[in-house]
Write a protein that holds these residues in place. Structure first.
Motif, PDB file in Angstrom:
ATOM      1  N   UNK A 198      -1.778  -9.548  32.098  1.00 31.55           N
ATOM      2  CA  UNK A 198      -2.287  -8.541  31.169  1.00 31.55           C
ATOM      3  C   UNK A 198      -3.036  -7.450  31.918  1.00 31.55           C
ATOM      4  N   UNK A 199      -3.692  -7.823  33.034  1.00 28.10           N
ATOM      5  CA  UNK A 199      -4.469  -6.839  33.795  1.00 28.10           C
ATOM      6  C   UNK A 199      -3.544  -5.894  34.542  1.00 28.10           C
ATOM      7  N   UNK A 200      -2.386  -6.398  34.950  1.00 30.53           N
ATOM      8  CA  UNK A 200      -1.386  -5.515  35.538  1.00 30.53           C
ATOM      9  C   UNK A 200      -0.887  -4.495  34.534  1.00 30.53           C
ATOM     10  N   UNK A 201      -0.723  -4.936  33.288  1.00 27.62           N
ATOM     11  CA  UNK A 201      -0.281  -4.012  32.245  1.00 27.62           C
ATOM     12  C   UNK A 201      -1.342  -2.957  31.958  1.00 27.62           C
ATOM     13  N   UNK A 202      -2.615  -3.374  31.877  1.00 26.89           N
ATOM     14  CA  UNK A 202      -3.685  -2.397  31.655  1.00 26.89           C
ATOM     15  C   UNK A 202      -3.832  -1.451  32.850  1.00 26.89           C
ATOM     16  N   UNK A 203      -3.683  -1.981  34.056  1.00 26.53           N
ATOM     17  CA  UNK A 203      -3.771  -1.136  35.248  1.00 26.53           C
ATOM     18  C   UNK A 203      -2.667  -0.088  35.244  1.00 26.53           C
ATOM     19  N   UNK A 204      -1.470  -0.518  34.885  1.00 23.18           N
ATOM     20  CA  UNK A 204      -0.358   0.430  34.833  1.00 23.18           C
ATOM     21  C   UNK A 204      -0.562   1.437  33.709  1.00 23.18           C
ATOM     22  N   UNK A 232      -6.628   6.332  29.515  1.00 25.91           N
ATOM     23  CA  UNK A 232      -6.640   5.992  30.945  1.00 25.91           C
ATOM     24  C   UNK A 232      -7.969   5.364  31.347  1.00 25.91           C
ATOM     25  N   UNK A 233      -9.069   6.000  30.958  1.00 29.33           N
ATOM     26  CA  UNK A 233     -10.394   5.489  31.319  1.00 29.33           C
ATOM     27  C   UNK A 233     -10.635   4.116  30.695  1.00 29.33           C
ATOM     28  N   UNK A 234     -10.272   3.961  29.428  1.00 30.07           N
ATOM     29  CA  UNK A 234     -10.492   2.685  28.744  1.00 30.07           C
ATOM     30  C   UNK A 234      -9.678   1.561  29.377  1.00 30.07           C
ATOM     31  N   UNK A 235      -8.434   1.849  29.722  1.00 26.97           N
ATOM     32  CA  UNK A 235      -7.581   0.826  30.331  1.00 26.97           C
ATOM     33  C   UNK A 235      -8.108   0.425  31.704  1.00 26.97           C
ATOM     34  N   UNK A 236      -8.502   1.417  32.504  1.00 23.62           N
ATOM     35  CA  UNK A 236      -9.056   1.114  33.822  1.00 23.62           C
ATOM     36  C   UNK A 236     -10.352   0.312  33.701  1.00 23.62           C
ATOM     37  N   UNK A 237     -11.183   0.672  32.735  1.00 27.65           N
ATOM     38  CA  UNK A 237     -12.459  -0.028  32.552  1.00 27.65           C
ATOM     39  C   UNK A 237     -12.234  -1.481  32.140  1.00 27.65           C
ATOM     40  N   UNK A 279      -6.599 -11.805  49.651  1.00 25.72           N
ATOM     41  CA  UNK A 279      -6.392 -10.487  49.054  1.00 25.72           C
ATOM     42  C   UNK A 279      -6.525 -10.565  47.539  1.00 25.72           C
ATOM     43  N   UNK A 280      -7.647 -10.093  47.029  1.00 27.22           N
ATOM     44  CA  UNK A 280      -7.872 -10.036  45.572  1.00 27.22           C
ATOM     45  C   UNK A 280      -7.724  -8.600  45.063  1.00 27.22           C
ATOM     46  N   UNK A 281      -7.150  -7.743  45.905  1.00 29.46           N
ATOM     47  CA  UNK A 281      -7.022  -6.330  45.558  1.00 29.46           C
ATOM     48  C   UNK A 281      -5.693  -6.007  44.902  1.00 29.46           C
ATOM     49  N   UNK A 282      -4.633  -6.694  45.304  1.00 33.63           N
ATOM     50  CA  UNK A 282      -3.318  -6.410  44.750  1.00 33.63           C
ATOM     51  C   UNK A 282      -3.232  -7.008  43.340  1.00 33.63           C
ATOM     52  N   UNK A 283      -3.079  -6.152  42.347  1.00 29.56           N
ATOM     53  CA  UNK A 283      -2.978  -6.599  40.966  1.00 29.56           C
ATOM     54  C   UNK A 283      -1.547  -6.996  40.641  1.00 29.56           C
ATOM     55  N   UNK A 284      -0.607  -6.254  41.188  1.00 21.76           N
ATOM     56  CA  UNK A 284       0.821  -6.537  40.991  1.00 21.76           C
ATOM     57  C   UNK A 284       1.530  -6.061  42.240  1.00 21.76           C
ATOM     58  N   UNK A 285       2.306  -6.932  42.858  1.00 23.08           N
ATOM     59  CA  UNK A 285       2.910  -6.564  44.137  1.00 23.08           C
ATOM     60  C   UNK A 285       4.351  -7.045  44.224  1.00 23.08           C
ATOM     61  N   UNK A 415      -6.158  -2.581  43.133  1.00 24.51           N
ATOM     62  CA  UNK A 415      -7.419  -2.325  42.448  1.00 24.51           C
ATOM     63  C   UNK A 415      -8.021  -0.981  42.842  1.00 24.51           C
ATOM     64  N   UNK A 416      -7.851  -0.584  44.097  1.00 17.55           N
ATOM     65  CA  UNK A 416      -8.406   0.706  44.530  1.00 17.55           C
ATOM     66  C   UNK A 416      -7.840   1.843  43.692  1.00 17.55           C
ATOM     67  N   UNK A 417      -6.553   1.787  43.355  1.00 19.47           N
ATOM     68  CA  UNK A 417      -5.980   2.833  42.513  1.00 19.47           C
ATOM     69  C   UNK A 417      -6.630   2.851  41.138  1.00 19.47           C
ATOM     70  N   UNK A 418      -6.852   1.676  40.563  1.00 15.02           N
ATOM     71  CA  UNK A 418      -7.473   1.591  39.240  1.00 15.02           C
ATOM     72  C   UNK A 418      -8.868   2.218  39.272  1.00 15.02           C
ATOM     73  N   UNK A 419      -9.623   1.949  40.327  1.00 15.96           N
ATOM     74  CA  UNK A 419     -10.954   2.540  40.457  1.00 15.96           C
ATOM     75  C   UNK A 419     -10.875   4.062  40.538  1.00 15.96           C
ATOM     76  N   UNK A 420      -9.906   4.562  41.281  1.00 16.50           N
ATOM     77  CA  UNK A 420      -9.735   6.007  41.395  1.00 16.50           C
ATOM     78  C   UNK A 420      -9.216   6.608  40.092  1.00 16.50           C
ATOM     79  N   UNK A 421      -8.363   5.875  39.395  1.00 22.42           N
ATOM     80  CA  UNK A 421      -7.906   6.334  38.077  1.00 22.42           C
ATOM     81  C   UNK A 421      -9.091   6.506  37.132  1.00 22.42           C
ATOM     82  N   UNK A 422      -9.973   5.529  37.155  1.00 20.39           N
ATOM     83  CA  UNK A 422     -11.135   5.573  36.268  1.00 20.39           C
ATOM     84  C   UNK A 422     -12.025   6.769  36.596  1.00 20.39           C
TER      85      UNK A 422
END
Length: 569
Positions: A198-204, A232-237, A279-285, A415-422
């Motif tokens: 589900x977190x991969x879906x929200x990240x995407x 975008x902000x809500x999903x990243x958060x 590696x806890x950074x890759x949400x979907x790989x 995860x770094x992308x999600x942080x930058x998206x937010x």
């Protein structure tokens, strides 16, 4: 066999099921025996995991590759980068995405009619995720596209209809992602590693909504943009608040953690002997393994040293360690200039040395790998003058492994992308002052300080005190962090900045009057600009039509109602 090993085998070998579906005979597609159990649905969706971005499509040339952006070139010019591409007869990205969408629609159709025992809702949710994934790719490349919600056959009216507006398509993508996220599992168990959560879906979702929100904002559709940026902000958060992910920054790797993140394997691939489990950074790989599913492309020799000709413009984007650009007045004494072969690497953002090889320095690859994993052991020396004079090292292994058999994963979403998206979504939606600082401190500044613990944070006060542009600095962080991962050209398009940046010449090192002039005398035959920098590529062009690809000839012949993208008529 564990599911994640099945996924690896799918990616490496493909499924017989895929070749059957390529033929699309009606009797096979309607075969009820295929859809009689939960395992049938799971097996079918496992095939979807071979559709995502991977090294071959991102690090090699592909629609989202940095090869098609303004930050690198090679010994041959890229038509999509310099704006000289023409209308193709066919386009595999167009037909491929629709073939994948058809398979998603087929599964969803069968799921709706399923009367067996067991819960198949997860696999229907996976189908919705991948349908959204494919439609988003189509929108990025072609803009308006036809929405199909059922598997089509030769009598389907959709084959003759006009395209849906991109806004309708994005709304459909958002709906699919939200519905998928509600059903997909919170945690992926070991046997299902590699599947979407589900977190991969929200990240995407944060990627999709940020992309389209800024696309619309920079084309004067403020109301639509505001709506999408909030999504975008809500999903990243949601992903941030889940606390399921973290940036990879083990103390044992110090300020080189960023480099080793991208080459983690389940054999020793770094000085700390950390494996993928760290590696806890890759949400979907896109998962790889040296034995079961090697990368399959010459990733190390295709990236390291002189292969990718890095643009001087990109190199100059790395900040000094005071958090300011190289040309800022307060960097005058910190930035060491361009006179020496390595002087410009001094006092810079540490991601620069994680990604690039200073000339004359030692490095390791699979020709000359680490054995004892110490800095003292023999390696290679970056001493060849070629290309732009700037040398890449991101994605290059340092261990002994055959070419194309590296086993590190490709980060589809990290995860770094999600942080930058937010951070970007919050800023672009009008957040200011302390509220913006709070947002930056839980997002962008974590990325910025990962390997730069002493660098000043990006805050409204810092921006004001140093006469910076907050927007420019947020965009800079994104470009630096996501370098060589397939984001730059899409970012320029959504910012409506491709028309500004893409026509600029691609430059190399400052040659005239520096140590490069002494050490690289053959470059005297290369063109140079007024500052004495090598010119690798000039005469580039770009107009607004290049922000979208033209629809291919064959599809317009099959369906004259498709029309054509603006400027390509």
């Amino acid at each position: 066999m564990k599911t994640y090993k099945k996924i690896l085998l799918v990616l490496s070998l493909g499924l017989t099921l895929n070749s059957c579906l390529d033929l699309d005979p009606q009797d096979q597609l309607a075969d009820g025996n295929l859809w009689g159990s939960v395992d049938d649905f799971k097996y079918f969706t496992t095939n979807f995991y071979g559709w995502t971005r991977d090294f071959k499509s991102v690090i090699s040339d592909g629609p989202h590759s940095d090869w098609r952006s303004d930050i690198m070139t090679s010994s041959s010019k890229n038509a999509y980068s310099n704006g000289s591409n023409s209308i193709p007869t066919s386009n595999g990205d167009y037909t491929g995405n629709y073939a994948h969408i058809r398979r998603c629609n087929l599964l969803l159709q069968k799921a709706a009619a399923y009367s067996g025992t067991g819960d198949i809702s997860r696999y229907a949710a996976e189908a919705k995720f991948f349908r959204a994934y494919c439609y988003f790719d189509l929108v990025q490349l072609f803009g308006n596209v036809i929405i199909t919600k059922e598997p089509l056959d030769i009598t389907s009216p959709e084959l003759r209809m006009s395209r849906n507006d991109r806004g309708e398509v994005i709304d459909f993508v958002i709906q699919d992602l939200k519905e998928a996220a509600e059903v997909l599992p919170d945690v992926i168990v070991t046997d299902d590693e590699g599947r979407i959560s589900k977190w991969g879906a929200y990240a995407f979702l944060s990627r999709v909504a940020l992309y389209e929100g800024t696309w619309q904002q920079n084309r004067n559709n403020e109301e639509r943009a505001k709506h999408l940026l909030k999504i975008a902000a809500d999903a990243a958060k949601k992903v941030i608040d889940s606390k399921k992910f973290e940036l990879f920054k083990p103390a044992a790797l110090g300020d080189m953690a960023y480099k080793y993140l991208f080459i983690l394997e389940n054999t020793q691939s770094n000085p700390a002997n950390l494996t993928k489990s760290a590696n806890k950074e890759y949400i979907f790989s896109r998962r790889h393994d040296e034995t079961i599913a090697p990368i399959g492309t010459n990733i190390t020799h295709g990236c390291v040293a002189n292969v990718q000709y890095i643009n001087r413009k990109f190199v100059n984007m790395y900040l000094c360690n005071n958090g300011l650009p190289v040309d800022h007045p307060k960097s005058a004494e910190i930035f060491k200039g361009y006179d020496g072969l390595t002087s410009e690497f001094t006092n810079r953002d540490n991601r620069m040395k994680n990604c690039l090889l200073p000339h004359g320095t030692k490095y390791w690859d699979n020709d000359k790998p680490h054995v004892n994993w110490t800095e003292e052991e023999d390696g290679l020396v970056c001493n060849v003058f070629q290309g732009s004079g700037y040398q890449n090292k991101k994605w290059g292994t340092e261990r002994s492994v055959k070419d194309e058999f590296e086993g590190y994963d490709f980060p589809i979403i990290r995860y770094a992308e999600v942080l930058l998206n937010y951070a970007e979504a919050m800023y672009e939606s009008g957040t200011t002052g302390q509220e913006l600082d709070n947002a930056l401190n839980i997002s962008l500044n974590l990325v910025r300080l990962r390997v730069n613990p002493d660098m000043p944070k990006l805050t409204t006060a810092f921006v004001t005190a140093n006469s910076l542009s907050m927007q420019e600095e947020i965009r800079r962080e994104r470009t630096i962090e996501l370098y060589n991962e397939g984001f730059r050209i899409d970012d320029l398009k959504r910012w409506n900045m491709a028309i500004v940046e893409m026509p600029k010449p691609i430059l190399g090192v400052k040659w005239k009057g520096t140590d490069f002039e002494t050490g690289w005398p053959k470059a005297i035959d290369m063109a140079r600009d007024a500052e004495g920098c090598l010119i690798l590529e000039s005469g580039r062009r770009w107009s607004s039509k290049n922000d979208l690809y033209p629809l291919p000839v064959d599809q317009r012949q099959l369906n004259p109602n498709l029309g054509q993208n603006p400027g390509w008529e």
